[in-house]
Design a protein around this motif. Sequence first.
Motif, mmCIF file in Angstrom:
data_model
loop_
_atom_site.group_PDB
_atom_site.id
_atom_site.type_symbol
_atom_site.label_atom_id
_atom_site.label_comp_id
_atom_site.label_asym_id
_atom_site.label_seq_id
_atom_site.Cartn_x
_atom_site.Cartn_y
_atom_site.Cartn_z
ATOM 1 N N UNK A 282 91.539 -3.962 38.428
ATOM 2 C CA UNK A 282 90.147 -4.251 38.050
ATOM 3 C C UNK A 282 89.579 -5.378 38.908
ATOM 4 N N UNK A 283 90.393 -6.394 39.169
ATOM 5 C CA UNK A 283 89.965 -7.512 40.014
ATOM 6 C C UNK A 283 89.680 -7.017 41.430
ATOM 7 N N UNK A 284 90.550 -6.163 41.948
ATOM 8 C CA UNK A 284 90.348 -5.587 43.278
ATOM 9 C C UNK A 284 89.047 -4.792 43.333
ATOM 10 N N UNK B 23 85.795 -15.961 49.539
ATOM 11 C CA UNK B 23 86.249 -15.855 48.154
ATOM 12 C C UNK B 23 86.436 -14.418 47.708
ATOM 13 N N UNK B 24 85.510 -13.547 48.053
ATOM 14 C CA UNK B 24 85.595 -12.148 47.623
ATOM 15 C C UNK B 24 86.752 -11.406 48.298
ATOM 16 N N UNK B 25 86.929 -11.645 49.593
ATOM 17 C CA UNK B 25 88.056 -11.001 50.286
ATOM 18 C C UNK B 25 89.377 -11.510 49.730
ATOM 19 N N UNK C 114 94.042 -9.254 43.830
ATOM 20 C CA UNK C 114 93.995 -8.118 42.918
ATOM 21 C C UNK C 114 94.844 -6.961 43.414
ATOM 22 N N UNK C 115 94.793 -6.697 44.718
ATOM 23 C CA UNK C 115 95.592 -5.637 45.325
ATOM 24 C C UNK C 115 97.082 -5.900 45.118
#
Length: 127
Positions: free
Chosen positions: A18-20, A90-92, A98-99
């Motif tokens: 979900x985080x990914x 931050x997003x990457x 998450x991955x």
Amino acid sequence: MSYVEGKVKWVLRVEGLAILLLSTCMYHFQNYGWETFFIYFLVPDISFLGYLISDRIGAIAYNCAHSLIGPSLFLSLSLFVDNSISQLIGLIWVAHIGFDRALGYGLKYSKGFGYTHLGKIGKVKNA
């Protein structure tokens, strides 16, 4: 040393997925380039180099690069300062974490790379 077991382990792995998905969707909606995403997606794995020194240093380096604390600071900074670079980083970074969590790679114990909070992985798992 204790690990997460059973259904809770799977909840944490789905949480990682979900985080990914959320972080990649947010990245997409900010119209950042996908080439940049794929170039920098594996940068946190440079922390593996710490294992060349020792298991303890490797675990510390890995956990620093794979905890949500660092990317949370970058994303928080982007809220207060109009800085798309900190948001992009931050997003990457969050997507990478998450991955890894979705694949079952948890934070490391100093006993060795195969010992994580989500359970044993790799050769250690089969030992």
